[in-house]
Design a protein around this motif. Structure first.
Motif, PDB file in Angstrom:
ATOM      1  N   ASN A   8       6.894 -29.633  46.065  1.00 47.08           N
ATOM      2  CA  ASN A   8       5.468 -29.696  45.030  1.00 47.08           C
ATOM      3  C   ASN A   8       5.127 -31.259  44.988  1.00 47.08           C
ATOM      4  N   TRP A   9       5.791 -32.139  45.979  1.00 47.96           N
ATOM      5  CA  TRP A   9       5.584 -33.475  45.869  1.00 47.96           C
ATOM      6  C   TRP A   9       4.104 -33.872  46.481  1.00 47.96           C
ATOM      7  N   SER A  10       3.254 -34.402  45.355  1.00 48.22           N
ATOM      8  CA  SER A  10       1.736 -34.400  45.772  1.00 48.22           C
ATOM      9  C   SER A  10       1.370 -35.632  44.682  1.00 48.22           C
ATOM     10  N   HIS A  11       0.583 -36.677  45.452  1.00 48.79           N
ATOM     11  CA  HIS A  11       0.010 -37.644  44.548  1.00 48.79           C
ATOM     12  C   HIS A  11      -1.337 -37.937  45.423  1.00 48.79           C
ATOM     13  N   SER A  12      -2.172 -36.799  44.945  1.00 45.34           N
ATOM     14  CA  SER A  12      -3.632 -36.885  45.454  1.00 45.34           C
ATOM     15  C   SER A  12      -4.390 -37.978  44.974  1.00 45.34           C
ATOM     16  N   GLY A  13      -4.263 -38.544  43.697  1.00 48.37           N
ATOM     17  CA  GLY A  13      -4.857 -39.656  43.081  1.00 48.37           C
ATOM     18  C   GLY A  13      -4.508 -40.790  43.795  1.00 48.37           C
ATOM     19  N   ALA A  14      -3.171 -41.244  43.945  1.00 45.70           N
ATOM     20  CA  ALA A  14      -2.897 -42.293  44.731  1.00 45.70           C
ATOM     21  C   ALA A  14      -3.325 -42.440  46.085  1.00 45.70           C
ATOM     22  N   LEU A  15      -3.314 -41.112  46.916  1.00 46.81           N
ATOM     23  CA  LEU A  15      -3.948 -41.063  48.353  1.00 46.81           C
ATOM     24  C   LEU A  15      -5.414 -41.305  48.207  1.00 46.81           C
ATOM     25  N   HIS A  16      -6.238 -41.025  47.120  1.00 46.41           N
ATOM     26  CA  HIS A  16      -7.744 -41.258  47.539  1.00 46.41           C
ATOM     27  C   HIS A  16      -8.018 -42.703  47.016  1.00 46.41           C
ATOM     28  N   ALA A  17      -7.101 -43.230  46.341  1.00 43.58           N
ATOM     29  CA  ALA A  17      -7.271 -44.539  45.775  1.00 43.58           C
ATOM     30  C   ALA A  17      -6.882 -45.586  46.860  1.00 43.58           C
ATOM     31  N   LEU A  18      -6.011 -45.088  47.720  1.00 48.40           N
ATOM     32  CA  LEU A  18      -5.609 -45.889  48.800  1.00 48.40           C
ATOM     33  C   LEU A  18      -6.702 -46.070  49.897  1.00 48.40           C
ATOM     34  N   LEU A  19      -7.148 -44.668  50.072  1.00 46.55           N
ATOM     35  CA  LEU A  19      -8.395 -44.476  50.981  1.00 46.55           C
ATOM     36  C   LEU A  19      -9.831 -45.128  50.563  1.00 46.55           C
ATOM     37  N   VAL A  20     -10.129 -45.288  49.439  1.00 46.38           N
ATOM     38  CA  VAL A  20     -11.210 -45.766  48.821  1.00 46.38           C
ATOM     39  C   VAL A  20     -10.722 -47.503  49.079  1.00 46.38           C
ATOM     40  N   SER A  75     -20.050 -25.250  46.335  1.00 47.38           N
ATOM     41  CA  SER A  75     -19.695 -26.584  45.413  1.00 47.38           C
ATOM     42  C   SER A  75     -20.089 -27.847  46.299  1.00 47.38           C
ATOM     43  N   PRO A  76     -21.377 -28.117  46.262  1.00 44.30           N
ATOM     44  CA  PRO A  76     -21.517 -29.234  47.195  1.00 44.30           C
ATOM     45  C   PRO A  76     -21.007 -30.624  46.757  1.00 44.30           C
ATOM     46  N   LEU A  77     -20.594 -31.466  47.763  1.00 51.09           N
ATOM     47  CA  LEU A  77     -19.981 -32.747  47.613  1.00 51.09           C
ATOM     48  C   LEU A  77     -21.144 -33.742  47.912  1.00 51.09           C
ATOM     49  N   GLU A  78     -21.439 -34.631  47.131  1.00 54.72           N
ATOM     50  CA  GLU A  78     -22.655 -35.669  47.483  1.00 54.72           C
ATOM     51  C   GLU A  78     -22.355 -36.824  47.080  1.00 54.72           C
ATOM     52  N   PRO A  79     -21.371 -37.459  47.471  1.00 59.10           N
ATOM     53  CA  PRO A  79     -20.841 -38.888  47.058  1.00 59.10           C
ATOM     54  C   PRO A  79     -22.081 -39.891  47.323  1.00 59.10           C
ATOM     55  N   THR A  80     -22.341 -40.491  46.363  1.00 57.31           N
ATOM     56  CA  THR A  80     -23.324 -41.800  46.573  1.00 57.31           C
ATOM     57  C   THR A  80     -23.025 -43.174  46.953  1.00 57.31           C
ATOM     58  N   ASP A  81     -21.743 -43.289  47.019  1.00 58.62           N
ATOM     59  CA  ASP A  81     -20.868 -44.479  47.336  1.00 58.62           C
ATOM     60  C   ASP A  81     -19.450 -44.206  47.527  1.00 58.62           C
ATOM     61  N   ILE A  82     -18.799 -45.159  48.216  1.00 57.19           N
ATOM     62  CA  ILE A  82     -17.544 -44.896  48.310  1.00 57.19           C
ATOM     63  C   ILE A  82     -16.518 -44.788  47.431  1.00 57.19           C
ATOM     64  N   ASP A  83     -17.045 -45.463  46.124  1.00 56.74           N
ATOM     65  CA  ASP A  83     -15.984 -45.223  45.008  1.00 56.74           C
ATOM     66  C   ASP A  83     -16.021 -43.803  44.529  1.00 56.74           C
ATOM     67  N   ALA A  84     -17.046 -43.050  44.854  1.00 58.26           N
ATOM     68  CA  ALA A  84     -17.251 -41.745  44.500  1.00 58.26           C
ATOM     69  C   ALA A  84     -16.090 -40.536  45.075  1.00 58.26           C
ATOM     70  N   LEU A  85     -15.598 -41.120  46.181  1.00 63.53           N
ATOM     71  CA  LEU A  85     -14.431 -40.589  46.953  1.00 63.53           C
ATOM     72  C   LEU A  85     -13.226 -40.357  46.160  1.00 63.53           C
ATOM     73  N   ARG A  86     -13.106 -41.134  44.922  1.00 58.86           N
ATOM     74  CA  ARG A  86     -11.628 -41.289  44.183  1.00 58.86           C
ATOM     75  C   ARG A  86     -11.459 -39.913  43.548  1.00 58.86           C
ATOM     76  N   ASP A  87     -12.562 -39.232  43.547  1.00 57.89           N
ATOM     77  CA  ASP A  87     -12.529 -38.023  42.627  1.00 57.89           C
ATOM     78  C   ASP A  87     -11.851 -36.827  43.503  1.00 57.89           C
ATOM     79  N   ASP A  88     -10.922 -36.879  44.352  1.00 58.31           N
ATOM     80  CA  ASP A  88     -10.126 -36.182  45.293  1.00 58.31           C
ATOM     81  C   ASP A  88     -11.240 -35.431  46.325  1.00 58.31           C
ATOM     82  N   LEU A  89     -12.222 -36.258  46.789  1.00 58.46           N
ATOM     83  CA  LEU A  89     -13.048 -35.658  47.404  1.00 58.46           C
ATOM     84  C   LEU A  89     -12.559 -35.150  48.873  1.00 58.46           C
ATOM     85  N   PHE A  90     -11.948 -35.915  49.536  1.00 60.28           N
ATOM     86  CA  PHE A  90     -11.350 -35.435  50.730  1.00 60.28           C
ATOM     87  C   PHE A  90     -10.483 -34.094  50.697  1.00 60.28           C
TER      88      PHE A  90
END
Length: 306
Positions: A78-90, A130-145
């Protein structure tokens, strides 16, 4: 597009003795892409980053994927750090990725959501999306990928379960509802364009793919990679609703029933993004023709999206 962001192949004059392959692709109209999207795509594809850096990054990234697969045998399942992943991606997108690549990435979420809404609205058994419509790059932090991949599988399951429960099949409706289709309100000029924002889309994806494997569970990573094989599935849905199977010609992310190795996920993700752009452009042509009360005339294009 500002002069600063104008690609070299459009800025310099054509030379018959040294023609630009990028200019040829930009002028070609055999694939349905709006000029601003095609310009951004080819500017990114013709960059020095893609020409000189990608050939070194790709084998390195794939080697890391193989090594991580071995290492993760000893990790908890169950190793998972989605929050860290999306923070790094952003962080990486804002500081190192080109304006064109960032613009295309943000557009992809909007276009994929619109395509799923098109299928859902025109299905004989409508289902919620469930539409995903980020308005900027920071919006991707919400696990959007991660949500993007989950949305696709959940949509296919809900749609086909509803069709099976009601004994129905997809078919072209008497009237196509295209009202959900629009050009996203995203501007290339608003993307980060500092001195370090040079990394092209394909190089960025190759670099980010090992991060996916490291910071997600094996199940999440496998699902993300194999969601790309549903390109054909979504393409068939749209072609059925449009009664235009010829537009499947450029779908080439392989058969959905034959899972592929995750090593080529980066390259297939780029194909997936281009497929989505082409299908959205095709649907927009149908919408324009419908508004004008005429018959749509399209070139042979892609019919794949998420």
């Amino acid at each position: 597009m500002s002069r600063k962001l104008l690609p070299d192949f459009l800025a310099r004059a054509h030379d018959d003795r040294d023609p630009s392959p990028w200019l040829a692709l930009w002028l070609d109209q055999s694939t349905p892409l709006p000029d601003p999207v095609k310009t951004a795509w080819l500017a990114d594809s013709s960059s020095a980053s893609r020409q000189y850096l990608l050939p070194f990054l790709r084998p390195l990234a794939r080697t890391v994927i193989v090594l991580l697969q071995v290492v993760k045998v000893f990790f908890p399942r169950n190793w998972s750090h989605s929050g860290a992943l999306h923070a790094l991606l952003v962080w990486g997108l804002k500081r190192f990725v080109s304006p064109q690549a960032n613009w295309l990435i943000l557009r992809h979420f909007h276009l994929g959501s619109q395509v799923l809404a098109f299928i859902a609205r025109n299905s004989p058994a409508p289902v919620p999306t469930s539409p995903l419509e980020p308005t900027d790059i920071d919006a991707l932090r919400d696990d959007l990928f991660l949500k993007h991949d989950l949305n696709l599988f959940n949509f296919v399951i809900r749609l086909n379960q509803a069709l099976r429960d009601q004994g129905l099949e997809l078919h072209k409706p008497a009237h196509l509802d295209l009202t959900m289709l629009r050009d996203p309100d995203l501007k290339l000029e608003d993307m980060p364009h500092g001195r370090l924002n040079f990394l092209d889309l394909q190089s960025a994806i190759e670099l980010f793919t090992p991060l996916y494997q490291l910071l997600l569970t094996d199940n999440d990573f496998w699902r993300a990679a194999n969601s790309l094989q549903l390109d054909e599935t979504i393409g068939i849905y749209c072609a059925t609703l449009l009664a235009a199977p010829e537009h499947l010609v450029l779908v080439n992310n392989k058969h959905p029933l034959v899972p592929l190795s995750t090593l080529r996920a980066g390259h297939r993700l780029v194909i997936h993004g281009l497929s989505t752009e082409m299908l959205h452009a095709l649907l927009m042509r149908f919408k324009q023709a419908q508004a004008e009360g005429g018959v749509v005339h399209t070139t042979s294009g892609d019919a794949s999206a998420q």
